[in-house]
Write a protein that holds these residues in place. Sequence first.
Motif, PDB file in Angstrom:
ATOM      1  N   GLY A 226     -17.716  -1.298  42.969  1.00 50.02           N
ATOM      2  CA  GLY A 226     -17.108  -1.637  44.254  1.00 50.02           C
ATOM      3  C   GLY A 226     -15.843  -0.832  44.500  1.00 50.02           C
ATOM      4  O   GLY A 226     -15.593  -0.367  45.623  1.00 50.02           O
ATOM      5  N   PHE A 227     -15.052  -0.654  43.463  1.00 52.43           N
ATOM      6  CA  PHE A 227     -13.830   0.149  43.571  1.00 52.43           C
ATOM      7  C   PHE A 227     -14.153   1.597  43.928  1.00 52.43           C
ATOM      8  O   PHE A 227     -13.524   2.187  44.810  1.00 52.43           O
ATOM      9  N   LEU A 228     -15.161   2.173  43.263  1.00 54.96           N
ATOM     10  CA  LEU A 228     -15.546   3.559  43.532  1.00 54.96           C
ATOM     11  C   LEU A 228     -16.018   3.750  44.968  1.00 54.96           C
ATOM     12  O   LEU A 228     -15.747   4.776  45.600  1.00 54.96           O
ATOM     13  N   LEU A 229     -16.729   2.769  45.498  1.00 52.59           N
ATOM     14  CA  LEU A 229     -17.274   2.895  46.850  1.00 52.59           C
ATOM     15  C   LEU A 229     -16.215   2.701  47.930  1.00 52.59           C
ATOM     16  O   LEU A 229     -16.314   3.258  49.025  1.00 52.59           O
ATOM     17  N   LEU A 230     -15.161   1.929  47.614  1.00 52.15           N
ATOM     18  CA  LEU A 230     -14.173   1.579  48.630  1.00 52.15           C
ATOM     19  C   LEU A 230     -12.918   2.442  48.619  1.00 52.15           C
ATOM     20  O   LEU A 230     -12.320   2.677  49.668  1.00 52.15           O
ATOM     21  N   TYR A 231     -12.515   2.937  47.449  1.00 51.13           N
ATOM     22  CA  TYR A 231     -11.130   3.364  47.262  1.00 51.13           C
ATOM     23  C   TYR A 231     -10.672   4.423  48.257  1.00 51.13           C
ATOM     24  O   TYR A 231      -9.649   4.285  48.909  1.00 51.13           O
ATOM     25  N   ILE A 396      -8.619  -4.570  45.122  1.00 46.63           N
ATOM     26  CA  ILE A 396      -7.948  -4.244  43.858  1.00 46.63           C
ATOM     27  C   ILE A 396      -7.082  -5.415  43.400  1.00 46.63           C
ATOM     28  O   ILE A 396      -7.097  -5.789  42.224  1.00 46.63           O
ATOM     29  N   LEU A 397      -6.337  -5.999  44.329  1.00 47.75           N
ATOM     30  CA  LEU A 397      -5.448  -7.112  43.963  1.00 47.75           C
ATOM     31  C   LEU A 397      -6.213  -8.323  43.468  1.00 47.75           C
ATOM     32  O   LEU A 397      -5.730  -9.069  42.597  1.00 47.75           O
ATOM     33  N   VAL A 398      -7.420  -8.539  43.998  1.00 45.89           N
ATOM     34  CA  VAL A 398      -8.211  -9.708  43.613  1.00 45.89           C
ATOM     35  C   VAL A 398      -9.013  -9.454  42.334  1.00 45.89           C
ATOM     36  O   VAL A 398      -8.978 -10.240  41.385  1.00 45.89           O
ATOM     37  N   PHE A 399      -9.716  -8.320  42.270  1.00 48.97           N
ATOM     38  CA  PHE A 399     -10.661  -8.082  41.168  1.00 48.97           C
ATOM     39  C   PHE A 399     -10.037  -7.366  39.978  1.00 48.97           C
ATOM     40  O   PHE A 399     -10.652  -7.279  38.922  1.00 48.97           O
TER      41      PHE A 399
END
Length: 402
Positions: A226-231, A396-399
Amino acid sequence: MNHIINKEGRGGIGLTMFFCLYIAQSIPSSFFATALQVMMREAHYSLATIGLLQLVKLPWVLKFLWSPVVDRHCLTGRDFRRCIIGSECVYALFIVLAGLLDVNNNLYLIIALVCLSLVASATQDIATDALAILMHGGKDKSMVNSMQSMGSFGGALIGSGLLLLILHAFGWRSVTLCLGAFVLLMLVPLIMRREPEIVAKTTKERAKWSDFASFFAQRGIWRQIGFLLLYYASIIGILSMMRPWLVDLGYTMKEIGVMSGMVGTSAAFCASFGAGFLVRRIGVHASRVLFALFIVLTTLYFLAMSYVSQPSAWLLYFGIVLMWSSYGMATIVVYTSAMECVRKGREGTDFTIQTVLTHLSGILIASLSGGVADHFGYHGLFFTECVIAVVSLLYILVFFRK
């Protein structure tokens, strides 16, 4: 990851070696992508045919398919050295063969040779990434990722800018033959290092084809996906529409080339270098949050600028520097976090899967951004990218709280 870190890998010839290997991938591919488009348009090929040139990038999207083969056969530093040198030589060979052909009479054969050269380049990239992971541990990962980003941005600056000017002055054959020689010259730092010192992998750790599926089955890996897709999806969205926006503001192609192609890429080059030191100092988690905040501020700046009927050149230059700097810094965090999510013995495979995910996400976002800008205007596009940037920060803050 309990790997032995080569002392030289911390700086000096270690980082120089990786910078040379990464820039050797980037300059020829950037040159071919730009030069072939220009030459085909000058030869009056249709835009639809020119658009098919994007297919030559497929080896870099599909390289995950043969990454387990590289992982499986590269068990020692000598294996990696042999694989990288062999791939680079094949890469240079195809570049030289393409240069020996006449562009007007053999264009499709040249495109085929360029595609084959990118297969060799992608293979070199898989081995180079795996070697970088095995040679650099802990905080040192961010520095080698700086070399990767700097090689990419520096290669784009030279390949799609400077070499086009040289092409018109010296011709196709001279430039491509020099490119082939340049690719081979970039092997010198690796050849000087007789054998990179890494922990040899055992036969129990050898990669298998099933590792594609097992990568996604790991516990907690979807948080990273999810981080890779959103950042930096918001950054890609704005970058994809940057040139059309500047055209609509009345800027010429030459001016846009200077603003985005030279100033912007130079900003990304410098930002990636500085970000490597920053990530090394404050860590990946703090850098994720800090750079995500910077991306939010950048998208807000463009949203505000979209309400100015005719922004001044200085406002645009400042925004372009912000945008490309955000992109350069974000790549360091993405690559460093990807290196921390690889399994032992499958370094090349796992890292390649993650980078391919970012490429596919970028292609999807760039494709959708055109439709958003077409239906809702640049205000709607920049607002959408602001929302994506904020969602990325909250994600990022949540996960990644721990």
